[in-house]
Scaffold this motif. Structure first.
Motif, PDB file in Angstrom:
ATOM      1  N   GLU A  34     -38.846  38.884  28.630  1.00  0.00           N
ATOM      2  CA  GLU A  34     -37.637  38.989  27.807  1.00  0.00           C
ATOM      3  C   GLU A  34     -36.477  39.608  28.584  1.00  0.00           C
ATOM      4  OE1 GLU A  34     -37.017  37.834  24.902  1.00  0.00           O
ATOM      5  OE2 GLU A  34     -38.998  37.309  24.109  1.00  0.00           O
ATOM      6  N   GLN A  75     -44.742  39.857  27.996  1.00  0.00           N
ATOM      7  CA  GLN A  75     -43.627  39.503  27.112  1.00  0.00           C
ATOM      8  C   GLN A  75     -42.404  40.378  27.381  1.00  0.00           C
ATOM      9  OE1 GLN A  75     -43.548  36.973  25.041  1.00  0.00           O
ATOM     10  NE2 GLN A  75     -41.601  37.402  24.014  1.00  0.00           N
ATOM     11  N   ASP A 114     -41.622  28.969  28.954  1.00  0.00           N
ATOM     12  CA  ASP A 114     -41.501  30.357  28.486  1.00  0.00           C
ATOM     13  C   ASP A 114     -42.870  31.002  28.286  1.00  0.00           C
ATOM     14  OD1 ASP A 114     -38.799  30.103  28.563  1.00  0.00           O
ATOM     15  OD2 ASP A 114     -38.468  30.164  26.389  1.00  0.00           O
ATOM     16  N   SER A 168     -44.180  34.205  30.243  1.00  0.00           N
ATOM     17  CA  SER A 168     -44.499  35.377  29.433  1.00  0.00           C
ATOM     18  C   SER A 168     -45.933  35.855  29.686  1.00  0.00           C
ATOM     19  CB  SER A 168     -44.293  35.030  27.957  1.00  0.00           C
ATOM     20  OG  SER A 168     -44.636  36.116  27.158  1.00  0.00           O
ATOM     21  N   GLU A 176     -32.966  37.650  29.536  1.00  0.00           N
ATOM     22  CA  GLU A 176     -31.668  38.136  29.051  1.00  0.00           C
ATOM     23  C   GLU A 176     -30.702  38.463  30.186  1.00  0.00           C
ATOM     24  OE1 GLU A 176     -30.687  38.190  25.874  1.00  0.00           O
ATOM     25  OE2 GLU A 176     -32.610  37.185  25.555  1.00  0.00           O
TER      26      GLU A 176
END
Lengths: 64, 214
Positions: B25, B21, B12, B16, B29
């Protein structure tokens, strides 16, 4: 004037099925956008394009 | 060979840092359905997995065959394995924390509604033109909330730059050259199939990130 796939036709009406037959397009392998909306498959048999209509006939060819 | 599997935070953090970021994200999602795991779908699935798309719903009924290896992202070790299982294994070797949901079925008029009920970004990656048209028309007619990214025309060694992405309606994107199908002497070749797959995968990333133009 009717516009189909960028081609302009100086006609008042074009019957979809006639257009498909003339251009040897298989109706099972297309999706049709007419004036910004998707034309439901159930209407393929009866739809007649009128002057002012802008139509995109998307032809799916094999391969993937 | 280093066989230590990185933990979730390591992967992650790398994604990122690479993507920012915010992008990370949104991709994490997201959920994308890929219908068909051949030359297009196998490539698309791996590209989306590498990008960090959090949930992939992968659909195919077929097994890996020797004739697939000229363009599909499988290996000799996968011969005879269901493509859903083979691609799931490959994704686990890239990012084991991606949620992979598989359906080893053929998409039919009977199961199409239930299959895609939880997907609102759907990638058409079939080989057969009747199946392509069936899926695209059905989704566009019945799912006003869904995006569909389809493909038509990528066979042979025609010029690379004839493969493009078009936006047909607000929710219907079409990639490919529109004409080059499989005929004798013009088979499916890895580069153009992968170019088309990349057009589809990039279009999907753009939709996830709210970039709807082409």
């Amino acid at each position: 004037m009717i516009c189909i796939n960028g081609e302009k036709f100086e006609k008042d009406e074009i019957v979809l099925l006639d257009y498909l037959e003339t251009n040897r397009i298989n109706p099972k392998r297309i999706a049709i956008e007419m004036n910004g909306e998707i034309l439901p498959k159930s209407q393929f048999n009866e739809v007649v394009f009128k002057s002012g209509d802008i139509v995109e006939i998307v032809n799916f060819v094999g391969g993937g | 060979m280093n066989t230590k599997i990185p933990d979730k935070n390591e992967i992650d953090n790398v994604l990122s840092l690479r993507h920012t970021q915010e992008v990370f994200e949104k991709l994490k999602e997201a959920r994308v359905a890929v219908a068909g795991l051949g030359g297009l779908g196998s490539n698309i699935s791996l590209m989306l997995a590498r990008s960090g798309v959090g949930t992939l719903h992968l659909i195919d009924f077929d097994e890996v065959d020797l004739s697939n290896l000229n363009r599909q992202q499988y290996f000799i070790c996968h011969l005879g394995t269901y493509k859903t299982e083979a691609i799931k294994e490959e994704i686990s070797r890239i990012n084991p924390y991606i949620n992979v949901i598989t359906d080893c079925v053929k998409v039919t008029d009977e199961n199409i509604d239930s299959l895609f009920k939880d997907d609102n970004i759907i990638c058409e990656a079939f080989d057969d033109p009747d199946c392509k048209a069936m899926l695209v028309n059905h989704i566009l007619e019945t799912r006003k909330d869904a995006y569909i990214v389809a493909a038509s025309g990528m066979a042979g060694v025609e010029k690379s730059n004839t493969i493009i992405t078009r936006k047909i309606t607000d929710r219907f994107y079409l990639c490919g050259d529109g004409t080059n199908t499989v005929v004798k002497g013009n088979g499916l070749m890895s580069p153009r199939v992968t170019i088309c797959a990349a057009h589809q995968a990039n279009t999907i990333l753009r939709i996830i990130l709210g970039k709807y133009d082409i």
